[in-house]
Motif scaffolding. Structure first.
Motif, PDB file in Angstrom:
ATOM      1  N   PRO A 253       0.802  -1.232   0.000  1.00 20.52           N
ATOM      2  CA  PRO A 253       0.000   0.000   0.000  1.00 20.52           C
ATOM      3  C   PRO A 253       0.835   1.282   0.000  1.00 20.52           C
ATOM      4  O   PRO A 253       0.425   2.288  -0.580  1.00 20.52           O
ATOM      5  CB  PRO A 253      -0.849  -0.125   1.273  1.00 20.52           C
ATOM      6  N   CYS A 254       2.005   1.265   0.646  1.00 19.20           N
ATOM      7  CA  CYS A 254       2.872   2.441   0.620  1.00 19.20           C
ATOM      8  C   CYS A 254       3.349   2.734  -0.795  1.00 19.20           C
ATOM      9  O   CYS A 254       3.341   3.888  -1.250  1.00 19.20           O
ATOM     10  CB  CYS A 254       4.077   2.229   1.535  1.00 19.20           C
ATOM     11  N   ALA A 255       3.788   1.706  -1.485  1.00 19.70           N
ATOM     12  CA  ALA A 255       4.253   1.896  -2.857  1.00 19.70           C
ATOM     13  C   ALA A 255       3.122   2.372  -3.759  1.00 19.70           C
ATOM     14  O   ALA A 255       3.317   3.264  -4.602  1.00 19.70           O
ATOM     15  CB  ALA A 255       4.858   0.599  -3.387  1.00 19.70           C
ATOM     16  N   GLN A 256       1.947   1.797  -3.587  1.00 19.49           N
ATOM     17  CA  GLN A 256       0.803   2.198  -4.404  1.00 19.49           C
ATOM     18  C   GLN A 256       0.449   3.663  -4.176  1.00 19.49           C
ATOM     19  O   GLN A 256       0.126   4.387  -5.119  1.00 19.49           O
ATOM     20  CB  GLN A 256      -0.392   1.302  -4.092  1.00 19.49           C
ATOM     21  N   ARG A 257       0.526   4.110  -2.940  1.00 16.76           N
ATOM     22  CA  ARG A 257       0.182   5.492  -2.636  1.00 16.76           C
ATOM     23  C   ARG A 257       1.261   6.453  -3.123  1.00 16.76           C
ATOM     24  O   ARG A 257       0.963   7.562  -3.586  1.00 16.76           O
ATOM     25  CB  ARG A 257      -0.042   5.650  -1.131  1.00 16.76           C
ATOM     26  N   PHE A 258       2.531   6.047  -3.030  1.00 15.99           N
ATOM     27  CA  PHE A 258       3.635   6.935  -3.395  1.00 15.99           C
ATOM     28  C   PHE A 258       3.753   7.115  -4.907  1.00 15.99           C
ATOM     29  O   PHE A 258       4.194   8.151  -5.383  1.00 15.99           O
ATOM     30  CB  PHE A 258       4.940   6.387  -2.828  1.00 15.99           C
ATOM     31  N   LYS A 259       3.397   6.080  -5.671  1.00 15.31           N
ATOM     32  CA  LYS A 259       3.464   6.119  -7.137  1.00 15.31           C
ATOM     33  C   LYS A 259       4.881   6.440  -7.627  1.00 15.31           C
ATOM     34  O   LYS A 259       5.150   7.493  -8.222  1.00 15.31           O
ATOM     35  CB  LYS A 259       2.463   7.131  -7.709  1.00 15.31           C
ATOM     36  N   ASP A 261       8.584   6.386  -9.658  1.00 19.82           N
ATOM     37  CA  ASP A 261       9.081   6.293 -11.031  1.00 19.82           C
ATOM     38  C   ASP A 261      10.099   5.162 -11.180  1.00 19.82           C
ATOM     39  O   ASP A 261      10.379   4.725 -12.287  1.00 19.82           O
ATOM     40  CB  ASP A 261       9.743   7.606 -11.441  1.00 19.82           C
ATOM     41  N   ILE A 262      10.673   4.744 -10.059  1.00 20.54           N
ATOM     42  CA  ILE A 262      11.611   3.622 -10.043  1.00 20.54           C
ATOM     43  C   ILE A 262      11.661   3.079  -8.618  1.00 20.54           C
ATOM     44  O   ILE A 262      11.455   3.835  -7.656  1.00 20.54           O
ATOM     45  CB  ILE A 262      13.021   4.054 -10.516  1.00 20.54           C
ATOM     46  N   ILE A 263      11.889   1.787  -8.478  1.00 19.56           N
ATOM     47  CA  ILE A 263      12.031   1.144  -7.172  1.00 19.56           C
ATOM     48  C   ILE A 263      13.461   0.629  -7.040  1.00 19.56           C
ATOM     49  O   ILE A 263      13.962  -0.069  -7.927  1.00 19.56           O
ATOM     50  CB  ILE A 263      11.039  -0.022  -6.996  1.00 19.56           C
ATOM     51  N   LEU A 264      14.109   0.991  -5.936  1.00 19.61           N
ATOM     52  CA  LEU A 264      15.436   0.479  -5.609  1.00 19.61           C
ATOM     53  C   LEU A 264      15.338  -0.319  -4.325  1.00 19.61           C
ATOM     54  O   LEU A 264      14.562   0.028  -3.425  1.00 19.61           O
ATOM     55  CB  LEU A 264      16.437   1.628  -5.442  1.00 19.61           C
ATOM     56  N   VAL A 265      16.133  -1.379  -4.217  1.00 22.42           N
ATOM     57  CA  VAL A 265      16.009  -2.307  -3.094  1.00 22.42           C
ATOM     58  C   VAL A 265      17.364  -2.554  -2.449  1.00 22.42           C
ATOM     59  O   VAL A 265      18.309  -2.975  -3.129  1.00 22.42           O
ATOM     60  CB  VAL A 265      15.409  -3.657  -3.544  1.00 22.42           C
ATOM     61  N   LEU A 298       5.287  -5.328  -8.189  1.00 19.72           N
ATOM     62  CA  LEU A 298       5.029  -3.930  -7.823  1.00 19.72           C
ATOM     63  C   LEU A 298       5.615  -2.989  -8.869  1.00 19.72           C
ATOM     64  O   LEU A 298       4.964  -2.039  -9.316  1.00 19.72           O
ATOM     65  CB  LEU A 298       5.659  -3.620  -6.463  1.00 19.72           C
ATOM     66  N   ALA A 299       6.857  -3.247  -9.245  1.00 19.48           N
ATOM     67  CA  ALA A 299       7.525  -2.393 -10.226  1.00 19.48           C
ATOM     68  C   ALA A 299       6.800  -2.442 -11.567  1.00 19.48           C
ATOM     69  O   ALA A 299       6.645  -1.411 -12.252  1.00 19.48           O
ATOM     70  CB  ALA A 299       8.984  -2.808 -10.386  1.00 19.48           C
ATOM     71  N   LYS A 300       6.341  -3.604 -11.933  1.00 22.63           N
ATOM     72  CA  LYS A 300       5.645  -3.763 -13.217  1.00 22.63           C
ATOM     73  C   LYS A 300       4.392  -2.901 -13.271  1.00 22.63           C
ATOM     74  O   LYS A 300       4.124  -2.221 -14.276  1.00 22.63           O
ATOM     75  CB  LYS A 300       5.296  -5.236 -13.434  1.00 22.63           C
ATOM     76  N   TYR A 301       3.630  -2.905 -12.193  1.00 21.86           N
ATOM     77  CA  TYR A 301       2.343  -2.211 -12.212  1.00 21.86           C
ATOM     78  C   TYR A 301       2.435  -0.741 -11.810  1.00 21.86           C
ATOM     79  O   TYR A 301       1.526   0.031 -12.101  1.00 21.86           O
ATOM     80  CB  TYR A 301       1.355  -2.945 -11.299  1.00 21.86           C
ATOM     81  N   LEU A 302       3.530  -0.339 -11.147  1.00 22.20           N
ATOM     82  CA  LEU A 302       3.597   1.025 -10.649  1.00 22.20           C
ATOM     83  C   LEU A 302       4.577   1.919 -11.406  1.00 22.20           C
ATOM     84  O   LEU A 302       4.366   3.125 -11.462  1.00 22.20           O
ATOM     85  CB  LEU A 302       3.985   1.027  -9.162  1.00 22.20           C
ATOM     86  N   CYS A 303       5.645   1.338 -11.963  1.00 24.00           N
ATOM     87  CA  CYS A 303       6.665   2.218 -12.560  1.00 24.00           C
ATOM     88  C   CYS A 303       7.317   1.602 -13.794  1.00 24.00           C
ATOM     89  O   CYS A 303       8.536   1.729 -13.986  1.00 24.00           O
ATOM     90  CB  CYS A 303       7.719   2.597 -11.523  1.00 24.00           C
ATOM     91  N   GLY A 304       6.529   0.947 -14.601  1.00 24.05           N
ATOM     92  CA  GLY A 304       7.043   0.428 -15.867  1.00 24.05           C
ATOM     93  C   GLY A 304       8.089  -0.644 -15.726  1.00 24.05           C
ATOM     94  O   GLY A 304       8.899  -0.860 -16.632  1.00 24.05           O
ATOM     95  N   GLY A 305       8.110  -1.338 -14.565  1.00 31.80           N
ATOM     96  CA  GLY A 305       9.050  -2.435 -14.351  1.00 31.80           C
ATOM     97  C   GLY A 305      10.441  -2.001 -13.937  1.00 31.80           C
ATOM     98  O   GLY A 305      11.332  -2.847 -13.778  1.00 31.80           O
ATOM     99  N   ARG A 306      10.665  -0.707 -13.721  1.00 31.41           N
ATOM    100  CA  ARG A 306      12.016  -0.225 -13.392  1.00 31.41           C
ATOM    101  C   ARG A 306      12.345  -0.537 -11.931  1.00 31.41           C
ATOM    102  O   ARG A 306      11.756   0.030 -11.008  1.00 31.41           O
ATOM    103  CB  ARG A 306      12.112   1.281 -13.643  1.00 31.41           C
TER     104      ARG A 306
END
Length: 370
Positions: A253-259, A261-265, A298-306
Protein backbone atom coordinates in the motif's frame (compact mmCIF):
# COMPACT_ATOMS: atom_id res chain seq x y z
CA UNK A 1 14.74 -9.24 -23.69
CA UNK A 2 16.17 -10.86 -20.53
CA UNK A 3 14.19 -11.06 -17.31
CA UNK A 4 17.12 -10.21 -15.06
CA UNK A 5 20.44 -8.47 -15.57
CA UNK A 6 23.18 -8.36 -13.00
CA UNK A 7 26.52 -6.70 -12.41
CA UNK A 8 29.47 -7.99 -10.40
CA UNK A 9 31.93 -5.99 -8.31
CA UNK A 10 33.63 -8.42 -5.91
CA UNK A 11 36.17 -5.97 -4.45
CA UNK A 12 38.77 -8.69 -4.08
CA UNK A 13 41.38 -6.29 -2.74
CA UNK A 14 39.09 -4.93 -0.02
CA UNK A 15 39.75 -7.57 2.56
CA UNK A 16 41.07 -7.90 6.07
CA UNK A 17 41.07 -11.48 7.26
CA UNK A 18 39.05 -12.13 10.40
CA UNK A 19 38.02 -8.46 10.82
CA UNK A 20 34.36 -8.85 9.91
CA UNK A 21 31.98 -11.06 7.97
CA UNK A 22 32.33 -9.37 4.58
CA UNK A 23 34.91 -11.74 3.13
CA UNK A 24 36.27 -11.07 -0.35
CA UNK A 25 35.23 -14.59 -1.37
CA UNK A 26 31.58 -13.61 -0.94
CA UNK A 27 30.71 -12.56 -4.51
CA UNK A 28 32.72 -15.37 -6.18
CA UNK A 29 30.89 -17.83 -3.90
CA UNK A 30 27.54 -16.43 -5.04
CA UNK A 31 28.55 -16.57 -8.70
CA UNK A 32 29.72 -20.18 -8.37
CA UNK A 33 26.38 -21.08 -6.80
CA UNK A 34 24.43 -19.36 -9.58
CA UNK A 35 26.45 -21.25 -12.17
CA UNK A 36 25.87 -24.55 -10.37
CA UNK A 37 22.13 -23.79 -10.30
CA UNK A 38 22.29 -22.89 -14.02
CA UNK A 39 21.09 -19.36 -13.35
CA UNK A 40 23.75 -17.54 -15.39
CA UNK A 41 23.93 -16.36 -19.03
CA UNK A 42 25.86 -19.51 -19.94
CA UNK A 43 22.69 -21.49 -19.35
CA UNK A 44 19.97 -18.81 -19.58
CA UNK A 45 21.19 -16.43 -22.24
CA UNK A 46 17.64 -15.45 -23.20
CA UNK A 47 16.53 -14.82 -19.62
CA UNK A 48 19.59 -13.77 -17.61
CA UNK A 49 22.33 -11.39 -18.74
CA UNK A 50 25.38 -9.89 -17.08
CA UNK A 51 26.58 -6.34 -17.66
CA UNK A 52 30.29 -6.67 -18.35
CA UNK A 53 31.30 -3.08 -19.07
CA UNK A 54 30.41 -1.37 -15.81
CA UNK A 55 31.72 2.09 -15.11
CA UNK A 56 33.23 3.62 -12.02
CA UNK A 57 31.20 6.16 -10.11
CA UNK A 58 32.39 9.74 -10.53
CA UNK A 59 33.06 12.40 -7.94
CA UNK A 60 29.72 13.96 -8.91
CA UNK A 61 27.96 10.65 -8.26
CA UNK A 62 29.57 10.18 -4.85
CA UNK A 63 29.14 13.75 -3.63
CA UNK A 64 25.44 13.71 -4.45
CA UNK A 65 25.24 11.79 -1.14
CA UNK A 66 28.61 12.06 0.61
CA UNK A 67 30.61 15.15 1.54
CA UNK A 68 33.74 16.12 -0.36
CA UNK A 69 35.62 16.09 2.95
CA UNK A 70 34.74 12.41 3.45
CA UNK A 71 35.92 11.59 -0.07
CA UNK A 72 39.19 13.40 0.61
CA UNK A 73 39.53 11.54 3.89
CA UNK A 74 39.17 8.22 2.07
CA UNK A 75 41.80 9.24 -0.47
CA UNK A 76 44.24 10.07 2.32
CA UNK A 77 43.44 6.94 4.33
CA UNK A 78 43.93 4.67 1.32
CA UNK A 79 47.24 6.42 0.63
CA UNK A 80 48.26 5.78 4.25
CA UNK A 81 47.18 2.15 3.89
CA UNK A 82 49.43 1.76 0.86
CA UNK A 83 52.36 3.00 2.95
CA UNK A 84 51.54 0.80 5.95
CA UNK A 85 53.12 -2.56 6.67
CA UNK A 86 49.97 -4.63 6.32
CA UNK A 87 48.19 -2.46 3.75
CA UNK A 88 45.12 -2.16 5.98
CA UNK A 89 43.92 0.63 8.28
CA UNK A 90 40.90 0.74 10.57
CA UNK A 91 38.46 3.65 10.30
CA UNK A 92 37.13 4.93 13.60
CA UNK A 93 33.48 4.00 13.55
CA UNK A 94 30.71 3.00 15.91
CA UNK A 95 30.16 -0.55 17.15
CA UNK A 96 31.33 -2.39 14.03
CA UNK A 97 34.75 -2.41 12.36
CA UNK A 98 35.19 -0.65 9.03
CA UNK A 99 38.56 -0.67 7.34
CA UNK A 100 40.32 0.39 4.16
CA UNK A 101 42.97 -1.39 2.15
CA UNK A 102 45.17 -0.24 -0.70
CA UNK A 103 42.31 -0.85 -3.17
CA UNK A 104 39.25 0.14 -1.12
CA UNK A 105 38.51 3.48 -2.77
CA UNK A 106 38.79 2.06 -6.28
CA UNK A 107 36.74 -1.00 -5.31
CA UNK A 108 34.02 1.15 -3.74
CA UNK A 109 33.85 3.39 -6.81
CA UNK A 110 33.45 0.33 -9.05
CA UNK A 111 30.79 -1.07 -6.71
CA UNK A 112 28.78 2.15 -6.78
CA UNK A 113 29.23 2.38 -10.53
CA UNK A 114 28.00 -1.18 -11.02
CA UNK A 115 24.66 -0.10 -9.58
CA UNK A 116 24.52 3.01 -11.75
CA UNK A 117 25.24 0.92 -14.84
CA UNK A 118 22.23 -1.21 -13.99
CA UNK A 119 20.04 1.85 -13.52
CA UNK A 120 21.09 2.97 -17.00
CA UNK A 121 20.31 -0.44 -18.48
CA UNK A 122 16.95 -0.90 -16.75
CA UNK A 123 15.72 2.59 -17.60
CA UNK A 124 16.82 2.18 -21.22
CA UNK A 125 15.08 -1.19 -21.47
CA UNK A 126 11.87 0.28 -20.01
CA UNK A 127 11.68 2.64 -22.99
CA UNK A 128 11.58 -0.33 -25.35
CA UNK A 129 9.44 -2.80 -23.40
CA UNK A 130 6.67 -2.90 -20.84
CA UNK A 131 8.56 -5.74 -19.16
CA UNK A 132 12.16 -4.60 -18.69
CA UNK A 133 14.55 -6.83 -16.75
CA UNK A 134 15.06 -6.52 -13.02
CA UNK A 135 18.59 -5.45 -12.11
CA UNK A 136 20.68 -6.98 -9.33
CA UNK A 137 23.98 -5.37 -8.34
CA UNK A 138 26.09 -8.06 -6.66
CA UNK A 139 28.66 -5.81 -5.05
CA UNK A 140 31.01 -5.21 -2.15
CA UNK A 141 31.47 -3.27 0.07
CA UNK A 142 27.80 -2.96 1.10
CA UNK A 143 26.36 0.51 1.54
CA UNK A 144 23.22 1.16 3.58
CA UNK A 145 25.02 2.14 6.83
CA UNK A 146 27.40 4.61 5.14
CA UNK A 147 26.78 8.19 6.28
CA UNK A 148 27.27 11.52 4.55
CA UNK A 149 30.52 12.16 6.40
CA UNK A 150 31.81 8.70 7.18
CA UNK A 151 31.94 4.94 6.87
CA UNK A 152 29.96 2.71 9.19
CA UNK A 153 29.15 -0.95 9.67
CA UNK A 154 31.49 -2.17 6.95
CA UNK A 155 29.96 0.27 4.43
CA UNK A 156 32.07 2.79 2.49
CA UNK A 157 29.68 4.44 -0.01
CA UNK A 158 25.89 4.32 0.21
CA UNK A 159 25.31 2.57 -3.10
CA UNK A 160 21.50 2.60 -3.16
CA UNK A 161 21.34 6.28 -2.18
CA UNK A 162 23.85 7.25 -4.86
CA UNK A 163 21.74 5.34 -7.38
CA UNK A 164 18.58 7.14 -6.23
CA UNK A 165 20.12 10.56 -6.84
CA UNK A 166 21.54 9.34 -10.15
CA UNK A 167 18.12 8.13 -11.33
CA UNK A 168 16.70 11.56 -10.53
CA UNK A 169 19.57 13.59 -11.97
CA UNK A 170 20.38 11.59 -15.10
CA UNK A 171 17.11 9.93 -16.03
CA UNK A 172 14.50 12.29 -14.63
CA UNK A 173 12.96 9.60 -12.42
CA UNK A 174 11.91 12.03 -9.73
CA UNK A 175 10.03 9.77 -7.33
CA UNK A 176 12.20 6.97 -5.96
CA UNK A 177 10.88 4.25 -3.65
CA UNK A 178 13.59 2.47 -1.62
CA UNK A 179 12.82 -0.81 0.14
CA UNK A 180 15.33 -2.13 2.68
CA UNK A 181 14.58 -5.62 4.01
CA UNK A 182 17.89 -6.29 5.74
CA UNK A 183 17.54 -7.25 9.41
CA UNK A 184 19.82 -4.28 10.17
CA UNK A 185 18.38 -0.79 9.76
CA UNK A 186 19.64 1.17 6.75
CA UNK A 187 20.43 4.23 8.85
CA UNK A 188 22.68 5.88 6.26
CA UNK A 189 19.98 5.68 3.59
CA UNK A 190 17.38 6.99 6.01
CA UNK A 191 19.55 9.97 6.94
CA UNK A 192 20.25 10.81 3.29
CA UNK A 193 16.59 11.40 2.46
CA UNK A 194 15.03 12.23 5.81
CA UNK A 195 13.78 15.65 4.63
CA UNK A 196 13.15 14.69 0.99
CA UNK A 197 9.53 14.15 -0.12
CA UNK A 198 10.58 12.63 -3.46
CA UNK A 199 12.44 9.64 -2.00
CA UNK A 200 10.36 7.27 0.10
CA UNK A 201 12.51 5.08 2.36
CA UNK A 202 10.81 2.00 3.82
CA UNK A 203 12.75 -0.30 6.15
CA UNK A 204 11.81 -3.56 7.82
CA UNK A 205 14.45 -4.54 10.38
CA UNK A 206 14.90 -6.26 13.72
CA UNK A 207 13.73 -4.11 16.59
CA UNK A 208 16.56 -2.65 18.70
CA UNK A 209 19.38 -4.48 16.93
CA UNK A 210 21.92 -2.67 14.73
CA UNK A 211 22.24 0.29 14.81
CA UNK A 212 20.53 0.24 18.20
CA UNK A 213 19.30 3.83 18.25
CA UNK A 214 17.92 4.16 14.72
CA UNK A 215 14.89 2.95 12.80
CA UNK A 216 12.26 3.71 15.42
CA UNK A 217 8.54 3.73 14.61
CA UNK A 218 8.34 7.48 15.14
CA UNK A 219 11.19 8.23 12.72
CA UNK A 220 8.96 9.29 9.83
CA UNK A 221 11.00 12.08 8.20
CA UNK A 222 11.10 15.80 8.82
CA UNK A 223 10.15 19.11 7.17
CA UNK A 224 9.01 18.50 3.57
CA UNK A 225 9.99 14.85 3.92
CA UNK A 226 7.72 14.13 6.86
CA UNK A 227 5.82 10.94 6.10
CA UNK A 228 8.28 9.78 3.41
CA UNK A 229 10.22 7.57 5.83
CA UNK A 230 8.62 4.43 7.23
CA UNK A 231 10.32 2.19 9.76
CA UNK A 232 8.86 -1.17 10.71
CA UNK A 233 10.97 -2.74 13.47
CA UNK A 234 9.89 -6.36 13.90
CA UNK A 235 10.60 -8.45 17.01
CA UNK A 236 13.00 -11.33 17.47
CA UNK A 237 11.89 -14.64 15.90
CA UNK A 238 10.01 -12.85 13.12
CA UNK A 239 9.98 -15.12 10.11
CA UNK A 240 8.27 -15.74 6.79
CA UNK A 241 4.77 -15.06 8.11
CA UNK A 242 5.81 -11.72 9.61
CA UNK A 243 7.58 -10.56 6.45
CA UNK A 244 4.75 -11.71 4.20
CA UNK A 245 2.29 -9.75 6.33
CA UNK A 246 4.55 -6.69 6.28
CA UNK A 247 4.81 -6.92 2.51
CA UNK A 248 1.06 -7.23 1.97
CA UNK A 249 -0.10 -4.71 4.55
CA UNK A 250 2.70 -2.13 4.56
CA UNK A 251 5.05 -2.29 1.57
CA UNK A 252 2.41 -2.74 -1.13
CA UNK A 253 0.00 0.00 0.00
CA UNK A 254 2.87 2.44 0.62
CA UNK A 255 4.25 1.90 -2.86
CA UNK A 256 0.80 2.20 -4.40
CA UNK A 257 0.18 5.49 -2.64
CA UNK A 258 3.63 6.94 -3.40
CA UNK A 259 3.46 6.12 -7.14
CA UNK A 260 7.22 5.81 -7.78
CA UNK A 261 9.08 6.29 -11.03
CA UNK A 262 11.61 3.62 -10.04
CA UNK A 263 12.03 1.14 -7.17
CA UNK A 264 15.44 0.48 -5.61
CA UNK A 265 16.01 -2.31 -3.09
CA UNK A 266 18.60 -2.73 -0.37
CA UNK A 267 18.60 -6.50 -0.49
CA UNK A 268 20.07 -7.75 2.76
CA UNK A 269 19.75 -11.41 3.71
CA UNK A 270 20.73 -11.19 7.37
CA UNK A 271 17.18 -12.23 8.32
CA UNK A 272 17.76 -15.88 7.38
CA UNK A 273 17.46 -18.17 10.39
CA UNK A 274 21.03 -19.45 9.93
CA UNK A 275 22.44 -15.90 10.32
CA UNK A 276 22.61 -16.58 14.05
CA UNK A 277 25.46 -14.16 14.76
CA UNK A 278 23.94 -11.20 12.90
CA UNK A 279 20.21 -11.28 13.71
CA UNK A 280 17.51 -13.09 15.66
CA UNK A 281 15.05 -13.34 12.78
CA UNK A 282 14.16 -16.70 11.25
CA UNK A 283 13.24 -16.30 7.61
CA UNK A 284 13.83 -19.08 5.12
CA UNK A 285 15.02 -18.83 1.54
CA UNK A 286 11.36 -18.94 0.47
CA UNK A 287 11.03 -15.33 1.63
CA UNK A 288 13.84 -14.28 -0.71
CA UNK A 289 11.74 -15.70 -3.54
CA UNK A 290 8.52 -14.07 -2.31
CA UNK A 291 10.11 -10.64 -1.96
CA UNK A 292 11.82 -10.84 -5.36
CA UNK A 293 8.62 -11.87 -7.11
CA UNK A 294 6.44 -9.43 -5.17
CA UNK A 295 8.70 -6.42 -5.72
CA UNK A 296 9.02 -7.33 -9.39
CA UNK A 297 5.22 -7.25 -9.70
CA UNK A 298 5.03 -3.93 -7.82
CA UNK A 299 7.53 -2.39 -10.23
CA UNK A 300 5.65 -3.76 -13.22
CA UNK A 301 2.34 -2.21 -12.21
CA UNK A 302 3.60 1.03 -10.65
CA UNK A 303 6.67 2.22 -12.56
CA UNK A 304 7.04 0.43 -15.87
CA UNK A 305 9.05 -2.44 -14.35
CA UNK A 306 12.02 -0.22 -13.39
CA UNK A 307 13.66 -1.89 -10.40
CA UNK A 308 17.24 -2.52 -9.23
CA UNK A 309 18.37 -4.60 -6.24
CA UNK A 310 21.61 -3.85 -4.37
CA UNK A 311 23.29 -6.52 -2.25
CA UNK A 312 23.71 -5.49 1.37
CA UNK A 313 24.10 -7.99 4.22
CA UNK A 314 24.06 -11.76 4.30
CA UNK A 315 27.23 -13.12 5.84
CA UNK A 316 26.72 -16.87 6.10
CA UNK A 317 27.61 -17.61 2.50
CA UNK A 318 26.23 -21.13 2.49
CA UNK A 319 22.71 -19.78 2.97
CA UNK A 320 23.32 -16.48 1.18
CA UNK A 321 23.92 -18.34 -2.08
CA UNK A 322 20.54 -20.06 -1.78
CA UNK A 323 18.84 -16.73 -1.02
CA UNK A 324 20.33 -15.16 -4.15
CA UNK A 325 19.32 -18.19 -6.21
CA UNK A 326 15.77 -17.86 -4.92
CA UNK A 327 15.75 -14.15 -5.76
CA UNK A 328 16.77 -14.97 -9.32
CA UNK A 329 14.08 -17.65 -9.56
CA UNK A 330 11.53 -15.11 -8.36
CA UNK A 331 12.68 -12.66 -11.03
CA UNK A 332 12.37 -15.14 -13.89
CA UNK A 333 9.20 -16.79 -12.62
CA UNK A 334 10.50 -20.27 -11.93
CA UNK A 335 9.26 -22.34 -8.96
CA UNK A 336 10.87 -21.83 -5.57
CA UNK A 337 13.15 -24.55 -4.22
CA UNK A 338 13.02 -25.95 -0.66
CA UNK A 339 15.34 -24.50 1.97
CA UNK A 340 17.95 -27.21 2.51
CA UNK A 341 18.95 -25.84 5.91
CA UNK A 342 15.34 -25.84 7.08
CA UNK A 343 15.31 -29.55 6.30
CA UNK A 344 18.56 -30.17 8.16
CA UNK A 345 17.85 -27.99 11.21
CA UNK A 346 14.08 -27.82 11.71
CA UNK A 347 14.61 -27.38 15.46
CA UNK A 348 16.04 -23.90 14.83
CA UNK A 349 12.68 -22.61 13.58
CA UNK A 350 10.47 -21.48 16.46
CA UNK A 351 6.90 -20.20 16.64
CA UNK A 352 6.74 -16.59 15.54
CA UNK A 353 5.63 -13.89 18.03
CA UNK A 354 2.41 -13.27 16.11
CA UNK A 355 0.83 -10.88 18.62
CA UNK A 356 3.94 -8.67 18.74
CA UNK A 357 4.20 -8.66 14.96
CA UNK A 358 0.54 -7.73 14.64
CA UNK A 359 0.98 -4.86 17.10
CA UNK A 360 4.07 -3.57 15.27
CA UNK A 361 2.33 -3.63 11.90
CA UNK A 362 -0.79 -1.98 13.28
CA UNK A 363 1.28 0.74 14.91
CA UNK A 364 3.06 1.65 11.69
CA UNK A 365 -0.24 1.52 9.77
CA UNK A 366 -1.75 3.97 12.22
CA UNK A 367 1.24 6.31 11.98
CA UNK A 368 1.06 6.38 8.20
CA UNK A 369 -2.72 6.09 7.78
CA UNK A 370 -2.50 2.87 5.79
Amino acid sequence: MPKVIYSLAPALGHHKRFSNNDENTRIPHILNALEYAKLTPQFRGSEINQIIDIRKATMEDITSIHSTSYYSFLEKTVKDAKASKDGVLEIETSKFPTYVTRTTLNDALIGAGAGLSLVDAVVAASRMSENPPIGFSLIRPPGHHALRDGAMGGCIFNNVSIAARYAQRTHGRKRVFIIDFDAHHGNGTSDAFYDDPDVFFLSTHQDGFYPVDSGKFDDIGCENGEGATLNLPLPELSGDIAMQTAFDQVIVPCAQRFKPDIILVSAGYTGHFMEISTSKWQMTTRMSYVLADGIKQLAKYLCGGRCVFFLEGGWFTDTLKFCIEESFRGFIGEPSMPDEYAKMFPNLLKDEPSSQVKQAIQRVKNLHSL
